[in-house]
Design an enzyme around this catalytic site. Sequence first.
Site, PDB file in Angstrom:
ATOM      1  N   GLU A   1      -5.725  -2.308  -1.412  1.00  0.00           N
ATOM      2  CA  GLU A   1      -5.403  -2.067  -2.821  1.00  0.00           C
ATOM      3  C   GLU A   1      -6.351  -2.940  -3.629  1.00  0.00           C
ATOM      4  O   GLU A   1      -6.360  -4.171  -3.480  1.00  0.00           O
ATOM      5  CB  GLU A   1      -3.942  -2.425  -3.118  1.00  0.00           C
ATOM      6  CG  GLU A   1      -3.599  -2.198  -4.590  1.00  0.00           C
ATOM      7  CD  GLU A   1      -2.107  -2.231  -4.883  1.00  0.00           C
ATOM      8  OE1 GLU A   1      -1.315  -1.740  -4.058  1.00  0.00           O
ATOM      9  OE2 GLU A   1      -1.747  -2.759  -5.946  1.00  0.00           O
TER      10      GLU A   1
ATOM     11  N   ARG B   1       9.439 -12.081  -2.972  1.00  0.00           N
ATOM     12  CA  ARG B   1       8.685 -13.338  -2.990  1.00  0.00           C
ATOM     13  C   ARG B   1       9.429 -14.402  -2.211  1.00  0.00           C
ATOM     14  O   ARG B   1      10.650 -14.363  -2.073  1.00  0.00           O
ATOM     15  CB  ARG B   1       8.472 -13.805  -4.437  1.00  0.00           C
ATOM     16  CG  ARG B   1       7.559 -12.907  -5.240  1.00  0.00           C
ATOM     17  CD  ARG B   1       7.310 -13.500  -6.612  1.00  0.00           C
ATOM     18  NE  ARG B   1       6.392 -14.610  -6.536  1.00  0.00           N
ATOM     19  CZ  ARG B   1       5.121 -14.585  -6.930  1.00  0.00           C
ATOM     20  NH1 ARG B   1       4.617 -13.495  -7.469  1.00  0.00           N
ATOM     21  NH2 ARG B   1       4.358 -15.632  -6.811  1.00  0.00           N
TER      22      ARG B   1
ATOM     23  N   HIS C   1       8.354  -6.494  -4.545  1.00  0.00           N
ATOM     24  CA  HIS C   1       7.758  -7.697  -3.960  1.00  0.00           C
ATOM     25  C   HIS C   1       8.866  -8.701  -3.664  1.00  0.00           C
ATOM     26  O   HIS C   1       9.491  -9.229  -4.589  1.00  0.00           O
ATOM     27  CB  HIS C   1       6.763  -8.268  -4.982  1.00  0.00           C
ATOM     28  CG  HIS C   1       5.979  -9.446  -4.510  1.00  0.00           C
ATOM     29  ND1 HIS C   1       4.983 -10.021  -5.265  1.00  0.00           N
ATOM     30  CD2 HIS C   1       6.028 -10.181  -3.374  1.00  0.00           C
ATOM     31  CE1 HIS C   1       4.454 -11.045  -4.618  1.00  0.00           C
ATOM     32  NE2 HIS C   1       5.086 -11.176  -3.463  1.00  0.00           N
TER      33      HIS C   1
ATOM     34  N   HIS D   1      10.296  -6.093 -12.215  1.00  0.00           N
ATOM     35  CA  HIS D   1      10.680  -6.652 -13.518  1.00  0.00           C
ATOM     36  C   HIS D   1      12.089  -6.290 -13.935  1.00  0.00           C
ATOM     37  O   HIS D   1      12.668  -6.961 -14.788  1.00  0.00           O
ATOM     38  CB  HIS D   1       9.638  -6.286 -14.572  1.00  0.00           C
ATOM     39  CG  HIS D   1       8.325  -6.935 -14.279  1.00  0.00           C
ATOM     40  ND1 HIS D   1       8.159  -8.293 -14.355  1.00  0.00           N
ATOM     41  CD2 HIS D   1       7.159  -6.437 -13.826  1.00  0.00           C
ATOM     42  CE1 HIS D   1       6.922  -8.598 -13.991  1.00  0.00           C
ATOM     43  NE2 HIS D   1       6.301  -7.488 -13.658  1.00  0.00           N
TER      44      HIS D   1
ATOM     45  N   GLU E   1       5.978  -5.310  -0.802  1.00  0.00           N
ATOM     46  CA  GLU E   1       4.908  -6.262  -1.113  1.00  0.00           C
ATOM     47  C   GLU E   1       5.343  -7.648  -0.650  1.00  0.00           C
ATOM     48  O   GLU E   1       6.492  -8.050  -0.880  1.00  0.00           O
ATOM     49  CB  GLU E   1       4.684  -6.224  -2.626  1.00  0.00           C
ATOM     50  CG  GLU E   1       3.348  -6.750  -3.046  1.00  0.00           C
ATOM     51  CD  GLU E   1       3.209  -6.727  -4.552  1.00  0.00           C
ATOM     52  OE1 GLU E   1       3.526  -5.692  -5.173  1.00  0.00           O
ATOM     53  OE2 GLU E   1       2.793  -7.752  -5.096  1.00  0.00           O
TER      54      GLU E   1
ATOM     55  N   ASN F   1       6.482  -0.104  -9.558  1.00  0.00           N
ATOM     56  CA  ASN F   1       6.962  -1.424  -9.148  1.00  0.00           C
ATOM     57  C   ASN F   1       8.183  -1.798 -10.005  1.00  0.00           C
ATOM     58  O   ASN F   1       8.102  -1.805 -11.228  1.00  0.00           O
ATOM     59  CB  ASN F   1       5.818  -2.437  -9.345  1.00  0.00           C
ATOM     60  CG  ASN F   1       6.205  -3.836  -8.919  1.00  0.00           C
ATOM     61  OD1 ASN F   1       7.296  -4.305  -9.232  1.00  0.00           O
ATOM     62  ND2 ASN F   1       5.323  -4.510  -8.215  1.00  0.00           N
TER      63      ASN F   1
ATOM     64  N   ARG G   1      12.348 -14.899  -6.728  1.00  0.00           N
ATOM     65  CA  ARG G   1      12.534 -15.026  -8.180  1.00  0.00           C
ATOM     66  C   ARG G   1      12.941 -13.703  -8.834  1.00  0.00           C
ATOM     67  O   ARG G   1      13.510 -13.695  -9.900  1.00  0.00           O
ATOM     68  CB  ARG G   1      11.289 -15.588  -8.848  1.00  0.00           C
ATOM     69  CG  ARG G   1      10.152 -14.619  -8.932  1.00  0.00           C
ATOM     70  CD  ARG G   1       9.041 -15.191  -9.784  1.00  0.00           C
ATOM     71  NE  ARG G   1       8.399 -16.323  -9.158  1.00  0.00           N
ATOM     72  CZ  ARG G   1       7.125 -16.670  -9.373  1.00  0.00           C
ATOM     73  NH1 ARG G   1       6.395 -15.962 -10.215  1.00  0.00           N
ATOM     74  NH2 ARG G   1       6.576 -17.683  -8.773  1.00  0.00           N
TER      75      ARG G   1
ATOM     76  N   THR H   1       0.988 -12.007  -9.295  1.00  0.00           N
ATOM     77  CA  THR H   1      -0.025 -12.166  -8.249  1.00  0.00           C
ATOM     78  C   THR H   1      -1.389 -12.264  -8.913  1.00  0.00           C
ATOM     79  O   THR H   1      -1.914 -11.284  -9.419  1.00  0.00           O
ATOM     80  CB  THR H   1       0.024 -10.964  -7.286  1.00  0.00           C
ATOM     81  OG1 THR H   1       1.385 -10.751  -6.930  1.00  0.00           O
ATOM     82  CG2 THR H   1      -0.780 -11.229  -6.035  1.00  0.00           C
TER      83      THR H   1
ATOM     84  N   HIS I   1      -2.583  -3.509 -10.746  1.00  0.00           N
ATOM     85  CA  HIS I   1      -2.418  -4.760 -11.492  1.00  0.00           C
ATOM     86  C   HIS I   1      -2.971  -4.615 -12.902  1.00  0.00           C
ATOM     87  O   HIS I   1      -4.162  -4.403 -13.094  1.00  0.00           O
ATOM     88  CB  HIS I   1      -3.056  -5.979 -10.818  1.00  0.00           C
ATOM     89  CG  HIS I   1      -2.398  -7.241 -11.281  1.00  0.00           C
ATOM     90  ND1 HIS I   1      -1.376  -7.848 -10.607  1.00  0.00           N
ATOM     91  CD2 HIS I   1      -2.581  -7.972 -12.402  1.00  0.00           C
ATOM     92  CE1 HIS I   1      -0.975  -8.907 -11.272  1.00  0.00           C
ATOM     93  NE2 HIS I   1      -1.673  -9.003 -12.372  1.00  0.00           N
TER      94      HIS I   1
HETATM   95  N1  PXP Z   1      -0.008  -4.175  -6.990  1.00  0.00           N
HETATM   96  C1  PXP Z   1       0.205  -5.433  -6.534  1.00  0.00           C
HETATM   97  C2  PXP Z   1      -0.228  -5.759  -5.167  1.00  0.00           C
HETATM   98  C3  PXP Z   1       0.849  -6.384  -7.350  1.00  0.00           C
HETATM   99  O1  PXP Z   1       1.045  -7.636  -6.907  1.00  0.00           O
HETATM  100  C4  PXP Z   1       1.277  -6.010  -8.627  1.00  0.00           C
HETATM  101  C5  PXP Z   1       1.972  -7.002  -9.496  1.00  0.00           C
HETATM  102  O2  PXP Z   1       3.219  -7.301  -8.994  1.00  0.00           O
HETATM  103  C6  PXP Z   1       1.066  -4.692  -9.028  1.00  0.00           C
HETATM  104  C7  PXP Z   1       0.380  -3.798  -8.206  1.00  0.00           C
HETATM  105  C8  PXP Z   1       1.541  -4.195 -10.349  1.00  0.00           C
HETATM  106  O3  PXP Z   1       0.954  -4.883 -11.384  1.00  0.00           O
HETATM  107  P1  PXP Z   1       1.507  -4.709 -12.839  1.00  0.00           P
HETATM  108  O4  PXP Z   1       2.927  -5.190 -12.840  1.00  0.00           O
HETATM  109  O5  PXP Z   1       0.595  -5.536 -13.667  1.00  0.00           O
HETATM  110  O6  PXP Z   1       1.432  -3.218 -13.166  1.00  0.00           O
END
Ligand code: PXP
Length: 252
Positions: free
Chosen positions: A155, A49, A47, A14, A74, A11, A53, A105, A197
């Site tokens: 998931e 949003r 994602h 960030h 996402e 992901n 953001r 999330t 997550h």
């Molecule tokens: N999966 C989903 C559906 C999420 O919303 C997130 C957080 O954006 C993640 C995975 C990844 O989580 P993390 O950033 O804590 O590794």
Amino acid sequence: MPSLPIRLGVNVDHVATLRNARGGLLPDPVRAALLAIEAGADGITAHLREDRRHIRDTDMARLKREISKPLNFEMAVTDEMVGIALATKPHAVCLVPERRMELTTEGGLDVVGQQATLAPAIAKFNEAGIRASLFISPDPAQIEMAARLKAPVIEIHTGTWCDALAERNSRSDAEWLRVVEGAKLAHSLGLEVHAGHGLDYATAETIAALPQIMELNIGHFLMGEALFVGLAQAIGTMRAAMARGRAKAGQA
Ligand code: PXP
């Protein structure tokens, strides 16, 4: 059951968060995605949003155009996002709850309570050949409803388990059991099972040992590690942890 390889989705939200903190174009989340793939990611998650953001519409369009591995889009289940996702044609969408004030999330989708909104969205994605995944807590009622609504994938939200472990809370064993049982139930109902997550090297290794889990989606920890060791090394170390966990699945 024989264990199949486990995929890593990285992901890149960030990277966009850091870019947006200053305005401008750097650091570029698409560059991070390309590097992540070179380092061993099987796919990229981003994602979009409602409040934009971090990831922006142009990021999502560029990811779709420029990466060679599957894009996991996402999104919240709103008319706007369903429209953008159908037009973008990613490999997959991951449907998540979204509240403006949350930092990330925070909980899983309420599939039982939101059947009326989710059913038509899942049907549209199924028809378009886009794999729809529902991000849910490992709760039997939610998992059963995901299968009834014909979602191909769930998931499992691992945040509660990971938080309990990090806080050395005695709930962590019970939370882990919920993940284990949830993965088994979902698999028995014909759902493909992903998880994500809050995962780090240790928790990714632990969960990779569950043979039903086919994919982990990881962002925050990898990007934090990347600050110290670089993204390629962080992904390499994560892949090694997942491989060690998967090898244990074979021994079970
Ligand atoms: N999966 C989903 C559906 C999420 O919303 C997130 C957080 O954006 C993640 C995975 C990844 O989580 P993390 O950033 O804590 O590794």
